[in-house]
Write an enzyme that holds these catalytic residues in place. Sequence first.
Site, PDB file in Angstrom:
ATOM      1  N   HIS A   1       0.751  -1.268   0.000  1.00  0.00           N
ATOM      2  CA  HIS A   1       0.000   0.000   0.000  1.00  0.00           C
ATOM      3  C   HIS A   1       0.779   1.315   0.000  1.00  0.00           C
ATOM      4  CE1 HIS A   1      -3.103  -2.898   1.087  1.00  0.00           C
ATOM      5  NE2 HIS A   1      -4.028  -1.970   1.061  1.00  0.00           N
TER       6      HIS A   1
ATOM      7  N   GLY B   1      -0.455  -2.338  -5.861  1.00  0.00           N
ATOM      8  CA  GLY B   1      -1.248  -3.534  -5.529  1.00  0.00           C
ATOM      9  C   GLY B   1      -2.674  -3.148  -5.169  1.00  0.00           C
ATOM     10  N   HIS B   2      -2.842  -1.976  -4.585  1.00  0.00           N
ATOM     11  CA  HIS B   2      -4.180  -1.425  -4.314  1.00  0.00           C
ATOM     12  C   HIS B   2      -4.256  -0.100  -5.040  1.00  0.00           C
ATOM     13  CE1 HIS B   2      -7.795   0.088  -2.575  1.00  0.00           C
ATOM     14  NE2 HIS B   2      -7.834  -0.765  -1.569  1.00  0.00           N
TER      15      HIS B   2
ATOM     16  N   HIS C   1     -10.644  -7.990  -5.604  1.00  0.00           N
ATOM     17  CA  HIS C   1     -11.018  -7.125  -4.481  1.00  0.00           C
ATOM     18  C   HIS C   1     -11.859  -5.951  -5.016  1.00  0.00           C
ATOM     19  CE1 HIS C   1     -10.177  -3.975  -1.424  1.00  0.00           C
ATOM     20  NE2 HIS C   1     -10.191  -4.996  -0.592  1.00  0.00           N
TER      21      HIS C   1
ATOM     22  N   GLU D   1     -12.651  -9.926   0.365  1.00  0.00           N
ATOM     23  CA  GLU D   1     -13.454  -8.705   0.110  1.00  0.00           C
ATOM     24  C   GLU D   1     -13.693  -8.564  -1.402  1.00  0.00           C
ATOM     25  OE1 GLU D   1     -10.661  -5.859   1.977  1.00  0.00           O
ATOM     26  OE2 GLU D   1     -11.963  -5.940   3.728  1.00  0.00           O
TER      27      GLU D   1
ATOM     28  N   GLU E   1     -18.941  -3.692   0.905  1.00  0.00           N
ATOM     29  CA  GLU E   1     -18.210  -2.730   1.742  1.00  0.00           C
ATOM     30  C   GLU E   1     -18.599  -1.300   1.378  1.00  0.00           C
ATOM     31  OE1 GLU E   1     -13.933  -3.272   1.686  1.00  0.00           O
ATOM     32  OE2 GLU E   1     -13.612  -1.258   2.491  1.00  0.00           O
TER      33      GLU E   1
ATOM     34  N   CYS F   1     -16.779   1.308   1.284  1.00  0.00           N
ATOM     35  CA  CYS F   1     -15.790   1.882   0.353  1.00  0.00           C
ATOM     36  C   CYS F   1     -16.038   1.433  -1.086  1.00  0.00           C
ATOM     37  CB  CYS F   1     -14.380   1.442   0.721  1.00  0.00           C
ATOM     38  SG  CYS F   1     -13.723   2.243   2.173  1.00  0.00           S
TER      39      CYS F   1
ATOM     40  N   CYS G   1     -10.968   2.053   6.871  1.00  0.00           N
ATOM     41  CA  CYS G   1     -11.019   2.721   5.563  1.00  0.00           C
ATOM     42  C   CYS G   1     -12.365   3.400   5.311  1.00  0.00           C
ATOM     43  CB  CYS G   1     -10.727   1.710   4.464  1.00  0.00           C
ATOM     44  SG  CYS G   1     -11.667   0.179   4.629  1.00  0.00           S
ATOM     45  N   CYS G   2     -13.471   2.796   5.808  1.00  0.00           N
ATOM     46  CA  CYS G   2     -14.791   3.285   5.393  1.00  0.00           C
ATOM     47  C   CYS G   2     -15.216   4.614   6.020  1.00  0.00           C
ATOM     48  CB  CYS G   2     -15.857   2.226   5.653  1.00  0.00           C
ATOM     49  SG  CYS G   2     -15.550   0.641   4.860  1.00  0.00           S
TER      50      CYS G   2
HETATM   51  O1  FUB Z   1      -6.624  -2.175   1.800  1.00  0.00           O
HETATM   52  C1  FUB Z   1      -7.089  -0.870   2.096  1.00  0.00           C
HETATM   53  C2  FUB Z   1      -8.554  -0.922   2.375  1.00  0.00           C
HETATM   54  O2  FUB Z   1      -8.812  -1.746   3.502  1.00  0.00           O
HETATM   55  C3  FUB Z   1      -9.391  -1.529   1.289  1.00  0.00           C
HETATM   56  O3  FUB Z   1      -9.771  -0.649   0.298  1.00  0.00           O
HETATM   57  C4  FUB Z   1     -10.539  -2.077   2.037  1.00  0.00           C
HETATM   58  O4  FUB Z   1     -11.269  -3.015   1.315  1.00  0.00           O
HETATM   59  C5  FUB Z   1      -9.881  -2.637   3.263  1.00  0.00           C
HETATM   60  O5  FUB Z   1      -9.349  -3.886   3.001  1.00  0.00           O
HETATM   61 ZN    ZN Z   2     -13.725   0.480   3.556  1.00  0.00          ZN
END
Ligand code: FUB
Ligand code: ZN
Length: 678
Positions: free
Chosen positions: A168, A219-220, A292, A344, A360, A362, A440-441
């Site tokens: 991340h 990766g994200h 994801h 997820e 989720e 997010c 995160c949300c």
């Molecule tokens: O990995 C960062 C955040 O945490 C993701 O976007 C969410 O799904 C949670 O896993």
């Molecule tokens: Zn979230």
Amino acid sequence: MNRQDFSRPLSLRSVQVTDDFWKKEMELVRTQMLPYQWDALNDRVEGAAPSYCMRNFKTAGKKNLERKEMGDAYQEPSYTFRGFEALPEDPEHLEDKFYGFVFQDSDFYKWAEAVGYSLTQHPDPELEKTADAAIDIVCAAQQEDGYLDTYYILNGRDKIFTNLKDHHELYCLGHLIEGAVAYYQATGKDKLLRAAMGYADYAAAHFGPEEGKCKGYPGHEIAEMALVRLYEVTGNEKYLNLGRFFVDERGARPYYFDKEHPECVKNSPDGLRYAYNQAHIPVREQDEAVGHAVRAVYLYAGMTDMARITQDESLYHACEKLWDSMVECKMYITGGIGGTHIGEEFSFNYDLPNDTAYAETCAAIGLVFLARRMLEIKPVSQYADVMERALYNCVLSGMALDGRSFFYVNPLEVNPEACRMDERKAHVKPVRQKWFGCACCPPNMARMLSSISSYAYTETEDTLFVHLYMGSIIKKQVNGKELTITVSSKLPKSGQVEIEVSGESVPFTIALRIPDWCGEGDTGFSIKGVRDSECTRKDGYLYVTRCWQPKERLSLKFAMDVKIMEADPRVREDIGKVAVTRGPMVYCLEEADNGTDLHLLTLDCGKEAETEEFTVAGEQVIAVVMDGFRQQVQTSRKGLYHPLKTAAKEPVKLRFIPYYVWANRGENEMTVWVRQEK
Ligand code: FUB
Ligand code: ZN
């Protein structure tokens, strides 16, 4: 594709939201969420999962100072960290090290972004002072070379960018940019923006197509859309090129992640490997939403931005296909996405279980990001329909009515006992939580709600697109003249909308979305105050073009009948069941209004629905009341199984409430889908 035709959201400063419904949400963010979340980021909320976010920045800042003071005598920590740092038993005795998830920094960046948006609508010197001081703490952690990620600063810089797949750093860069740009645009203060540019410069020197540079990518995802935004605000093509490199390189063979993770090569075949990260094939070849869910929609939103800015048709067509895949086969009626908590992730087509749903918050927010970007390129009402569905339902459900507790997972059916007893449902919480280790949300909601007008309207030089009907006062420049467009809306309670234009008389167009929920053809929709010759219809929008005279007014009426919905029969979980909707709102049954054992209820779909004003935990909503039955449990019969006979049932009134207000009256059962009475 023609760049001239693309619309863009108006600056938040040009739209004052006055809407009864959304203004209340924005005020909730300003007065409750932002102060509460600031406390959470500083670990000051009693009984809430600790964040360690600001603590990590402070510790990194302290190390930075030591490094500067000690010069060569400073000993860099060597990398020891493996995953989530176990939390100390006694929070009073924390060491000077990193705590929490690897992406903990991003929670502050989202908070700062939300503060920026909120300040554009409501100046708040106290809040701004808090944010300025927090930015000082964050910037003190930045390294001289621009690098800024407390996880590696505290765990050993020798491993920077060595685990892009899982760790991340580029996700944190993306959120830093988003927060910094928003704060700069709101306040004119560029300290955080300079920090973001410093880190982006560091990344641009490291990654890229040039020989000798690293060929990795996030990766994200999120850096892709953030870098486009940084390019747009600075005009520096370096940022656009880095974003484009990340998009183009994703899924290229040999896989970059194979180098980082040779162990993956054995475990998963070529072509499927890294589907979790949407890196299994090049993005232009992707046509199914996989992996994801949050990562996926953030990527698709970034691809759409990139397609817009570089007029890349192939990228745009991939986005269209991925959109269809999600919306046609993998989206809940609430606009939630992500059918399985395992990873997820998106599940396979039509696999949309209600009681183990992930959905989720997010991910629904990411779907809204994508929808708005698709609308910018091509105003087709289905994008706005989905955006509205996600906003009014899955996104809003993510927060309690008091703005101080949150859902991460937004299920469509909950039995609290099952959440406690059944490990497969352990991710489903029957009540909103004060905070999360992985939080995160909540700050994502804060940034979405405080910038809500940017989803309602977009503009071209001579057209204002109204995607969502949200009471607002909009300032729009047309041919160098300023017009004020005042929108009054009674949504979601009723479908009455008034639009008034004032200012100099210039020709321009208002493009009005005709929502999918108001009915087929013209039956569900009427407009007063225009001539037929001024109107054209395209892709679900009514374009009204005229030379507006001062104080001219349009009146729109959208039918808001109660609708009984069924799912595509390929959704096994919903077969024989129906859901109730009204306008953009999806409804649910809650135990507080209908008693326990909601699975025993059936809905008599042939009977008329009644609507009535109703209050749920202080929130005025429109409830739907319909006839139904409650199947009797025959306790006199022994054994679990019996020869079939007509079930004994009693007639009952079923009271449905909007999904977003559920779980505000304590722990109880809930269901969106209800069995249809035969
Ligand atoms: O990995 C960062 C955040 O945490 C993701 O976007 C969410 O799904 C949670 O896993
Ligand atoms: Zn979230």
